[in-house]
Design a protein around this motif. Structure first.
Motif, mmCIF file in Angstrom:
data_model
loop_
_atom_site.group_PDB
_atom_site.id
_atom_site.type_symbol
_atom_site.label_atom_id
_atom_site.label_comp_id
_atom_site.label_asym_id
_atom_site.label_seq_id
_atom_site.Cartn_x
_atom_site.Cartn_y
_atom_site.Cartn_z
ATOM 1 N N VAL A 104 0.843 -1.200 0.000
ATOM 2 C CA VAL A 104 0.000 0.000 0.000
ATOM 3 C C VAL A 104 0.880 1.253 0.000
ATOM 4 C CG1 VAL A 104 -1.657 1.338 1.374
ATOM 5 C CG2 VAL A 104 -2.014 -1.115 1.028
ATOM 6 N N VAL A 105 1.945 1.236 0.791
ATOM 7 C CA VAL A 105 2.884 2.362 0.821
ATOM 8 C C VAL A 105 3.551 2.529 -0.544
ATOM 9 C CG1 VAL A 105 5.043 3.207 1.835
ATOM 10 C CG2 VAL A 105 3.288 2.210 3.305
ATOM 11 N N LEU A 106 4.003 1.432 -1.131
ATOM 12 C CA LEU A 106 4.634 1.495 -2.456
ATOM 13 C C LEU A 106 3.645 1.988 -3.515
ATOM 14 C CD1 LEU A 106 6.716 -1.794 -2.362
ATOM 15 C CD2 LEU A 106 7.600 0.547 -2.348
ATOM 16 N N ALA A 107 2.393 1.612 -3.380
ATOM 17 C CA ALA A 107 1.365 2.056 -4.330
ATOM 18 C C ALA A 107 1.223 3.576 -4.293
ATOM 19 C CB ALA A 107 0.028 1.384 -4.013
ATOM 20 N N ARG A 108 1.278 4.154 -3.108
ATOM 21 C CA ARG A 108 1.196 5.615 -2.992
ATOM 22 C C ARG A 108 2.352 6.286 -3.721
ATOM 23 N NH1 ARG A 108 0.337 5.080 2.957
ATOM 24 N NH2 ARG A 108 -1.772 4.283 3.089
#
Length: 162
Positions: free
Chosen positions: A31-35
């Motif tokens: 989720v962090v990488l997606a941001r």
């Protein structure tokens, strides 16, 4: 999960290729990488093989790839995304115009997930390579569908490995 720290590094260094395979990246890390992917126009290759991204992580990554057109290579081999995760990938494939290579090897994708992926591929003009090897619960009907999809792909340049 080192993903938050790595996300800062990716964002601040302008790196184009990153391999985060076998780093215990969880769904929260994805989720962090997606941001980061949502706002990054420089990253072109991301390997997340053999992690624990799961359904929630692939949903976030797929959502990010609706707006990110710079990422051309994504490998999420061995991340337990299953049919539910493939549905998110299929939705992304309908709209994404940057991804050319996608590796979904060994993700427990079954017939329902294959049908969804084929529906997404029918509307995709940029993907050139899709790897689906070692999704062992794929039935004969899915394999036939993949062969038909490859033969009738809009661009005629799509290669599907299964």
């Amino acid at each position: 999960d080192a993903a938050p720290t790595l996300a800062v590094v990716i964002k601040n260094t302008g790196v184009q290729t990153i391999n985060l395979s076998s780093n215990r990246i969880s769904c929260e890390g994805a989720v962090v990488l997606a941001r980061v992917l949502e706002g990054d126009a420089q990253l072109t290759s991301l390997k997340l093989e053999d992690n624990r991204v799961g359904v929630r992580g692939i949903q976030a990554l797929s959502q990010a790839l609706l707006v990110n057109t710079s990422l051309s290579f994504l490998s999420i081999k061995q991340n337990q995304i299953g049919d539910y995760g493939s549905t998110s990938v299929a939705s992304m494939l309908r709209l994404n115009q940057g991804l050319t290579d996608l590796n979904l090897v060994a993700n427990d994708i079954r017939d329902a997930g294959i049908r969804e992926l084929c529906a997404g591929l029918a509307e995709n003009f940029t993907l050139r390579n899709l790897r689906l090897l070692n999704n062992d619960n794929m039935g004969p009907a899915s394999k036939k569908l993949l062969v038909t999809m490859q033969q009738t792909s809009v661009s005629k340049k799509l290669r599907i490995y299964f």
